[in-house]
Enzyme design. Sequence first.
Site, PDB file in Angstrom:
ATOM      1  N   LYS A 110       8.437  33.336   1.085  1.00 29.37           N
ATOM      2  CA  LYS A 110       9.897  33.681   1.500  1.00 29.37           C
ATOM      3  C   LYS A 110      11.035  32.931   0.304  1.00 29.37           C
ATOM      4  O   LYS A 110      10.666  32.347  -0.743  1.00 29.37           O
ATOM      5  CB  LYS A 110      10.099  32.896   2.409  1.00 29.37           C
ATOM      6  CG  LYS A 110      11.779  32.748   3.144  1.00 29.37           C
ATOM      7  CD  LYS A 110      11.286  33.842   3.915  1.00 29.37           C
ATOM      8  CE  LYS A 110      11.912  33.765   5.465  1.00 29.37           C
ATOM      9  NZ  LYS A 110      11.044  34.857   6.846  1.00 29.37           N
ATOM     10  N   GLY A 229      22.638  33.952  19.170  1.00 27.71           N
ATOM     11  CA  GLY A 229      22.245  34.487  18.274  1.00 27.71           C
ATOM     12  C   GLY A 229      22.184  36.067  18.374  1.00 27.71           C
ATOM     13  O   GLY A 229      21.550  36.398  19.010  1.00 27.71           O
TER      14      GLY A 229
END
Length: 434
Positions: A110, A229
């Site tokens: 990541k 979200g």
Amino acid sequence: MNNPHTNAIKQLEKVAKVLRPEYEDKRLFDKAINKLKKPDKIIEGTVRIKMDNGSTKIFKAFRSQHNNSVGPYKGGIRFHKNVSKEEVMALSTWMTWKCSVTGIPYGGAKGGVIVDPKKLSKTELERLSRAYARLIAPHIGPWVDVPAPDVNTTGEIMAWMVDEYEKTAKKRYKTLLENPVATFTGKPLLLGGSKGRTEATGLGGFYILEQLVKKLKLSPGETRIAIQGFGNVGYWFSHYAHAAGYKIVALSDSRGGVYNEKGLNPDKVLVCKQKGGTIGDCNCTDKSCSNKGTRITNVKLLELDVDILAPAALENVINIKNAKNVKAKVVLELANGPTTPEADEVLSKNRIIVIPDVLANAGGVTVSYFEWTQNLQGYYWEKELVLKRLKNLMDEAFLRMWDLKTKAKVTARVATYMSAVKKVVDTMILRGSI
Ligand code: GLU
């Protein structure tokens, strides 16, 4: 403040305890687990860009490569003001498990830049993306590490990064030895992206929802869902769930949300939001849209009495402070790391089923894998084929987890981790790399 990497280590230690008795050579097993507590490598640096007003700004940037025993490192790049070294370390660890869960041949990575991209103009954003690509270019490649979008990064940003990476690769090797397009996934279709990639994470979560609802003997019409979200993942998940007849009773973004017990139409909410409204003003049902009196805060949304709660934003939103107030039957983790380990214990005591992030949101990286294989072959698939293969892998991963959860009498998270971690440890042992 919760350190996400400490959380990732706690989760690993918990499952290592369950797996350890299975291994004859405990020393080797312990060595593998210890290695997995840290990423293999962290690229840490700064990116310097010219701002539109002529000044120069410097941003801190990272790429964490956690483990590549199963295949090349794989994972997104995040542009966010709360990015930290610990966060990318945790997120890269979760990517290792995520790829293992659906059985795709990758390890975990990541990246991230500490920046509030909303404060940048488009040209500044492009310069930042290109500078970041130059920073990580020597450490990535189709067989080394394959980045993708994550929070606040898009297909367009991947296109800039591919272009920049290609330039640096040409300089390094004099000629192109590899397909630069296969070095990034989540690209626009014109640049080798895959059909179905945009909706893949939310749709993958929806496939998991469908399997789960079957197991719990619920029907879509009587299943109430609250989603925190409304970015790419939250929107697509709500879109597919609504189309299949589930009742979306609450939606929110970072500024708050909207609640309607009769059910919202997420596509209408999206259009309303895009017109410049906040979600709280978008009380849109199938029939109509109004802006009256149904606002809900993010805090309250997490505590709604619903069947499914889907956190689809950032880490640590369900923590020791609010876990006892969660009333949902199921938490479907569409975000990465939304539940802290302490909160996880509380939810489990309260018999709330938590479908972990590394399973629930694995759809994105799964279609990234399809994109990569299409790039390497130079042969592109129809959307139907992409979605069919995504559904197969998600369904199989869910059913494997559910079977193990039932047999071993463990939580969904432990069951998911048991097979994911075991596969990585066994590969490391098989290679003799520890
Ligand atoms: N950022 C996404 C995730 O967290 C996708 C990663 C990828 O496609 O490599 O799963």
